[in-house]
Scaffold this motif. Structure first.
Motif, PDB file in Angstrom:
ATOM      1  N   THR A   1       1.645  -1.464   3.059  1.00 43.44           N
ATOM      2  CA  THR A   1       0.162  -1.295   3.165  1.00 43.44           C
ATOM      3  C   THR A   1      -0.618  -2.795   2.844  1.00 43.44           C
ATOM      4  O   THR A   1      -1.494  -2.977   3.427  1.00 43.44           O
ATOM      5  CB  THR A   1      -0.334  -0.132   2.415  1.00 43.44           C
TER       6      THR A   1
ATOM      7  N   ARG B   1       0.001  -5.091   5.224  1.00 40.22           N
ATOM      8  CA  ARG B   1      -0.811  -4.862   6.562  1.00 40.22           C
ATOM      9  C   ARG B   1      -2.232  -5.468   6.244  1.00 40.22           C
ATOM     10  O   ARG B   1      -2.706  -6.216   7.267  1.00 40.22           O
ATOM     11  CB  ARG B   1      -0.683  -3.522   6.888  1.00 40.22           C
TER      12      ARG B   1
ATOM     13  N   ALA C   1      -6.395  -0.238   4.617  1.00 37.79           N
ATOM     14  CA  ALA C   1      -4.981  -0.059   4.983  1.00 37.79           C
ATOM     15  C   ALA C   1      -4.241   0.896   4.337  1.00 37.79           C
ATOM     16  O   ALA C   1      -3.176   1.205   4.462  1.00 37.79           O
ATOM     17  CB  ALA C   1      -4.313  -1.769   4.484  1.00 37.79           C
ATOM     18  N   GLY C   2      -4.652   1.575   3.187  1.00 40.19           N
ATOM     19  CA  GLY C   2      -4.313   2.629   2.377  1.00 40.19           C
ATOM     20  C   GLY C   2      -3.343   2.050   1.051  1.00 40.19           C
ATOM     21  O   GLY C   2      -2.638   3.000   0.585  1.00 40.19           O
ATOM     22  N   TYR C   3      -3.609   0.978   0.578  1.00 42.01           N
ATOM     23  CA  TYR C   3      -3.357   0.384  -0.620  1.00 42.01           C
ATOM     24  C   TYR C   3      -3.711   0.937  -1.881  1.00 42.01           C
ATOM     25  O   TYR C   3      -5.136   1.059  -1.992  1.00 42.01           O
ATOM     26  CB  TYR C   3      -3.119  -1.004  -0.589  1.00 42.01           C
TER      27      TYR C   3
END
Length: 276
Positions: free
Chosen positions: A174, A177, A209-211
């Motif tokens: 993530t 990305r 990005a979902g981190y």
């Protein structure tokens, strides 16, 4: 970054005795070294596009414009003009005496020349050769290795002293990305900024990005071809160095994107993070 150097040497007092093998003369001076510059190898390779760029220089075009129209992109380049060219041996001596630092750069690989009567235009350059997309994982591991080597030693980042810091680990996909998306945006739109074109900050992008994170840092670079050069540049820049040496970060991701028609050519994003 792209560096352009234009130098002109007039040799009006030296008579024309023979056509000079300019490429050979420059390579002789390069291999043997001059002044405080030791000799270096390999020899420069003649490049057809640089020959065309040198021809355009003779018509009064700028170094950058001539290179672009000839289709040659460089990281570093220098142009030299010599008038009333003497023979081969004199060319070697004159180039060594007047242009030593320009011809002995270790990153230089290519050379182009153009002759009109007794006058010669000469270009030397380090070509734009970015890492291939297929090398992305190897490059990421190398940047991590070099970053951890830097963190293993105490150092000053500008006015601030930092102790050695624990090694980082590669972050989850993530974070990579988020780094890749920002590098691609910078490459596609020819800019370099921590604030994205949509107004996003590094924290915004990694969150999108979902981190999951409790600390985030970001380093940027452009125009640099290798992991070694990009990490050296960050270590040498106080604010980038502070991110790199900070013990509050535990993970790292890096990504690059290439667009030869952009101003920087290649754009790097290094993200530091710490999970909750």
């Amino acid at each position: 970054m792209l560096r352009l150097i234009v130098l002109v040497l007039s040799l009006a007092t030296i008579p024309l005795t023979a056509k000079a093998d300019v490429v050979g003369a420059v390579n002789e001076a390069r291999v043997h070294g001059c002044h405080a510059n030791p000799g270096t190898t390999p020899k420069l390779r003649e490049n057809a596009r640089l020959n065309e760029a040198a021809r355009r220089l003779s018509r009064g075009e700028t170094l950058q414009g001539a290179s672009q129209k000839a289709g040659y992109r460089s990281v570093t380049s220098a142009s030299l003009q010599i008038t009333n060219v003497p023979d081969d041996r004199d060319i070697e001596q004159i180039v060594a005496r007047q242009f030593c630092s320009q011809i002995t750069g270790r990153d230089l690989q290519d050379i182009g020349t153009y002759r009109r009567g007794p006058d010669v235009w000469l270009l030397v350059a380090a070509p734009f050769v970015p890492p291939a997309p297929m090398d992305r994982q190897a490059v990421s591991r190398r940047v991590l290795e070099l970053t951890n080597q830097a963190r293993s030693h105490a150092r000053r980042c500008g006015a601030e002293a930092f102790p050695a810091a624990p090694p980082l680990t590669l972050a989850p996909p993530t974070l990579e990305r988020a780094a890749l998306e920002h590098s691609q945006d910078m490459a596609n739109h020819s800019y370099m900024d921590h604030i994205g074109r949509n107004g996003s900050t590094p924290a915004d992008r990694v969150t999108r990005a979902g981190y999951k994170w409790k600390a985030i840092g970001e380093n940027l670079a452009s125009g640099v071809m290798t992991p070694e050069n990009v990490v050296n540049g960050w270590v040498g820049s106080p604010h980038h160095c502070e991110n790199l040496m900070s013990s509050r970060f535990t993970q790292m991701a890096v990504a690059y994107a290439v667009n030869p028609s952009s101003s920087g050519g290649i754009y790097w994003t290094q993200l530091f993070g710490t999970a909750p």
